[in-house]
Design an enzyme around this catalytic site. Structure first.
Site, PDB file in Angstrom:
ATOM      1  N   GLY A 228       8.631  93.853 -52.029  1.00 32.27           N
ATOM      2  CA  GLY A 228       7.469  94.650 -51.663  1.00 32.27           C
ATOM      3  C   GLY A 228       7.626  96.154 -51.783  1.00 32.27           C
ATOM      4  N   GLU A 269      14.470  90.762 -51.777  1.00 39.37           N
ATOM      5  CA  GLU A 269      13.863  90.081 -52.936  1.00 39.37           C
ATOM      6  C   GLU A 269      12.937  91.013 -53.705  1.00 39.37           C
ATOM      7  OE1 GLU A 269      13.348  85.862 -50.516  1.00 39.37           O
ATOM      8  OE2 GLU A 269      11.617  87.108 -50.966  1.00 39.37           O
ATOM      9  N   GLY A 271      10.942  92.654 -56.669  1.00 44.69           N
ATOM     10  CA  GLY A 271      10.504  92.298 -58.016  1.00 44.69           C
ATOM     11  C   GLY A 271       9.998  93.565 -58.679  1.00 44.69           C
ATOM     12  N   ARG A 272       8.826  93.998 -58.213  1.00 42.27           N
ATOM     13  CA  ARG A 272       8.148  95.158 -58.796  1.00 42.27           C
ATOM     14  C   ARG A 272       9.050  96.392 -58.888  1.00 42.27           C
ATOM     15  NH1 ARG A 272       2.731  95.638 -58.148  1.00 42.27           N
ATOM     16  NH2 ARG A 272       2.815  94.286 -56.319  1.00 42.27           N
ATOM     17  N   ARG A 308      -3.814  93.009 -64.028  1.00 45.46           N
ATOM     18  CA  ARG A 308      -3.808  93.793 -62.793  1.00 45.46           C
ATOM     19  C   ARG A 308      -5.017  94.731 -62.642  1.00 45.46           C
ATOM     20  NH1 ARG A 308      -0.385  96.873 -61.138  1.00 45.46           N
ATOM     21  NH2 ARG A 308      -0.178  95.980 -59.078  1.00 45.46           N
ATOM     22  N   TYR A 312      -6.959  93.630 -59.385  1.00 43.98           N
ATOM     23  CA  TYR A 312      -6.683  94.469 -58.207  1.00 43.98           C
ATOM     24  C   TYR A 312      -7.208  95.895 -58.358  1.00 43.98           C
ATOM     25  CZ  TYR A 312      -2.860  90.979 -58.111  1.00 43.98           C
ATOM     26  OH  TYR A 312      -2.103  89.837 -58.145  1.00 43.98           O
ATOM     27  N   CYS A 338     -14.249  88.285 -74.546  1.00 40.70           N
ATOM     28  CA  CYS A 338     -15.701  88.162 -74.486  1.00 40.70           C
ATOM     29  C   CYS A 338     -16.132  88.129 -73.017  1.00 40.70           C
ATOM     30  CB  CYS A 338     -16.121  86.891 -75.213  1.00 40.70           C
ATOM     31  SG  CYS A 338     -17.889  86.819 -75.412  1.00 40.70           S
ATOM     32  N   GLU A 339     -15.926  89.253 -72.356  1.00 47.25           N
ATOM     33  CA  GLU A 339     -16.182  89.366 -70.916  1.00 47.25           C
ATOM     34  C   GLU A 339     -15.949  90.826 -70.545  1.00 47.25           C
ATOM     35  OE1 GLU A 339     -14.749  87.331 -66.748  1.00 47.25           O
ATOM     36  OE2 GLU A 339     -14.382  86.297 -68.617  1.00 47.25           O
ATOM     37  N   TYR A 366       4.496  91.852 -63.175  1.00 46.82           N
ATOM     38  CA  TYR A 366       3.229  91.127 -63.100  1.00 46.82           C
ATOM     39  C   TYR A 366       2.308  91.462 -64.284  1.00 46.82           C
ATOM     40  CZ  TYR A 366       5.182  90.602 -58.452  1.00 46.82           C
ATOM     41  OH  TYR A 366       6.042  90.348 -57.412  1.00 46.82           O
TER      42      TYR A 366
HETATM   43  N1  LLP Z   1       9.352  87.693 -52.043  1.00 44.89           N
HETATM   44  C1  LLP Z   1       8.233  87.000 -51.767  1.00 44.89           C
HETATM   45  C2  LLP Z   1       8.297  85.923 -50.806  1.00 44.89           C
HETATM   46  C3  LLP Z   1       7.018  87.330 -52.395  1.00 44.89           C
HETATM   47  O1  LLP Z   1       5.918  86.660 -52.097  1.00 44.89           O
HETATM   48  C4  LLP Z   1       6.992  88.380 -53.358  1.00 44.89           C
HETATM   49  C5  LLP Z   1       5.762  88.709 -54.060  1.00 44.89           C
HETATM   50  C6  LLP Z   1       8.195  89.070 -53.620  1.00 44.89           C
HETATM   51  C7  LLP Z   1       9.351  88.696 -52.946  1.00 44.89           C
HETATM   52  C8  LLP Z   1       8.278  90.185 -54.613  1.00 44.89           C
HETATM   53  O2  LLP Z   1       7.433  91.225 -54.250  1.00 44.89           O
HETATM   54  P1  LLP Z   1       7.497  92.626 -55.051  1.00 44.89           P
HETATM   55  O3  LLP Z   1       8.813  93.284 -54.708  1.00 44.89           O
HETATM   56  O4  LLP Z   1       7.385  92.324 -56.492  1.00 44.89           O
HETATM   57  O5  LLP Z   1       6.311  93.384 -54.536  1.00 44.89           O
HETATM   58  N2  LLP Z   1       0.595  89.954 -58.671  1.00 44.89           N
HETATM   59  C9  LLP Z   1       0.652  91.035 -57.702  1.00 44.89           C
HETATM   60  C10 LLP Z   1       1.851  90.961 -56.820  1.00 44.89           C
HETATM   61  C11 LLP Z   1       1.997  89.648 -56.064  1.00 44.89           C
HETATM   62  C12 LLP Z   1       3.260  89.569 -55.266  1.00 44.89           C
HETATM   63  C13 LLP Z   1       3.451  88.229 -54.667  1.00 44.89           C
HETATM   64  N3  LLP Z   1       4.671  88.078 -53.918  1.00 44.89           N
HETATM   65  C14 LLP Z   1       0.556  92.355 -58.465  1.00 44.89           C
HETATM   66  O6  LLP Z   1       0.426  92.350 -59.683  1.00 44.89           O
HETATM   67  O7  LLP Z   1       0.557  93.432 -57.855  1.00 44.89           O
END
Ligand code: LLP
Length: 385
Positions: A228, A269, A271-272, A308, A312, A338-339, A366
């Site tokens: 997050g 954890e 990701g982003r 995205r 969002y 087409c949208e 993402y």
């Molecule tokens: N751990 C869990 C349990 C999660 O649900 C998520 C993301 C992460 C880790 C990784 O979160 P990050 O560090 O990437 O924020 N599609 C959306 C984001 C959805 C995130 C879902 N869960 C976007 O494009 O912003």
């Protein structure tokens, strides 16, 4: 991305040349940016015994996963398919933490068979796990973020309360009963607080709640603070203060350690934070159109390849690679579906003409991982630089 004698460069490559050689649309990932982000993360939390499980839902490109593996990270997986993909890339099953929600229990059984770790977020799975495996399979428990951020505290949007993930406050007693009844070994406690953390106190607040619970569960050896952390998407965005996030953890951990004599690992954890800034989506302008006072550039990508903005209202920086010094012009950039398919509205860009190459930035998280084949369009190519 740098401008060098009138040509945009990315990781030492001429961007226009990359597009000519490989075609568009094209996702590019810059390895050095990912390395930098992993390093920043590690430096900030270096004082703690910590482990990073990369949230591969953000970007499961094989080269990205290989890089994460070589950097010593584990994996946060959300489906049996992600687990298989990570295993195939070479991760040890033990380095994979599986956090399923709403998937059939059969996926948990397969994950157990493969040797992945389990993170349980609801009473149904906990009961099924206990009945099927008794105490043989340890797990971590995922806690609802509302426990971390009680109503009204720092949460104007109510996000923490509305989340559907994790075991809620009113279910905790029942969860602990199931753990005791089946002799389940709870080896960790987890919370994913939000996907856009900027609040420096969040990790500290989460740690306090998890550590309180850990006092009742003697086998807990790690607390997992989820992902997050939000990197900047535009120049004026704040950078997350990782040092402050880390600092907020010191006191609760020290207190826990001195009171219980137990020292816990910290798991994360992200990701982003690790991959968003590394990614660029290159796209070519097919059509320029004047309509209702707007200038619209229609490009050869769309929300089938970068969802995205549509989903969002997310803002991604766009650069006109072909005309870096052109006069500024306000323009809408839309896709080829087409949208209604706006990628950016009323954006000020150096004059855009048909055939120009645009770069959509910060698309490493993402982006491709949420792409579809809508309109029967193939998925775009991806390349690690
Ligand atoms: N751990 C869990 C349990 C999660 O649900 C998520 C993301 C992460 C880790 C990784 O979160 P990050 O560090 O990437 O924020 N599609 C959306 C984001 C959805 C995130 C879902 N869960 C976007 O494009 O912003």
């Amino acid at each position: 991305m740098q401008l060098n004698e009138g040509r945009w460069q990315l990781a030492g490559h001429d961007v226009e040349a990359l597009a000519e050689q490989h075609g568009t649309p094209l996702y590019l990932y810059d390895e050095q940016t990912i390395r930098r982000q992993v390093k920043r993360f590690r430096n900030a939390f270096g004082a703690f015994d910590h482990r990073i499980h990369y949230a591969m839902k953000a970007n499961s490109n094989r080269d990205v996963l290989l890089l994460m593996k070589n950097l010593g990270l584990g994996i946060d997986a959300v489906s049996i398919y992600e687990i298989r993909h990570a295993l195939e890339v070479g991760f040890d099953a033990h380095q994979i933490l599986f956090t399923p929600n709403g998937v059939p229990f059969d996926e948990l059984e397969q994950a157990i068979e493969l040797g992945a770790r389990l993170n349980i977020e609801n009473l149904t799975y906990l009961e099924q796990l206990g009945e099927a495996y008794r105490g043989d399979v340890p797990c971590t428990l995922r806690i609802h973020p509302g426990l971390v951020m009680p109503p009204s505290s720092r949460d104007a949007t109510g996000w923490y309360q509305r989340s559907r993930f994790g075991i809620g406050e009113d279910q905790m007693a029942q969860a602990l009963r199931l753990v005791e009844l089946h002799g389940i070994r709870v080896e960790g406690l987890h919370v994913h607080s939000s996907s856009m953390i900027l609040d420096e106190q969040v990790f500290g607040a989460a740690a306090k709640v998890l550590l309180d619970l850990a006092r009742k569960l003697p086998n807990v050896m790690a607390i997992d603070l989820g992902g997050g952390i939000r990197p900047p998407y535009r120049d004026e965005d704040d950078h997350p203060d990782l040092d402050a996030l880390a600092h907020s953890l010191t006191k609760p951990l020290e207190q826990f350690e001195s009171e219980t004599g137990r020292s816990l690992q910290l798991w994360f954890e992200p990701g982003r934070y690790l991959v968003a800034e590394s990614g660029t989506l290159l796209t070519r302008v097919n059509v320029i159109k004047q309509l209702g006072g707007r200038t619209i550039a229609a490009v050869d990508t769309g929300f089938h390849q970068l969802l995205r903005p549509k989903l969002y209202d997310a803002w991604h920086e766009i650069k006109n690679i072909s005309n870096p010094h052109g006069p500024q012009q306000v323009i809408d950039v839309c896709g080829c579906l087409c949208e209604e398919d706006d990628l950016a509205k009323a954006r000020s860009l150096p004059e855009v003409r048909e055939g120009h190459l645009l770069a959509i930035r910060n698309a490493g998280a993402y982006g491709y991982s949420m792409a579809s084949t809508y309109n029967s369009r193939p998925l775009p190519a991806e390349m690690m630089l």
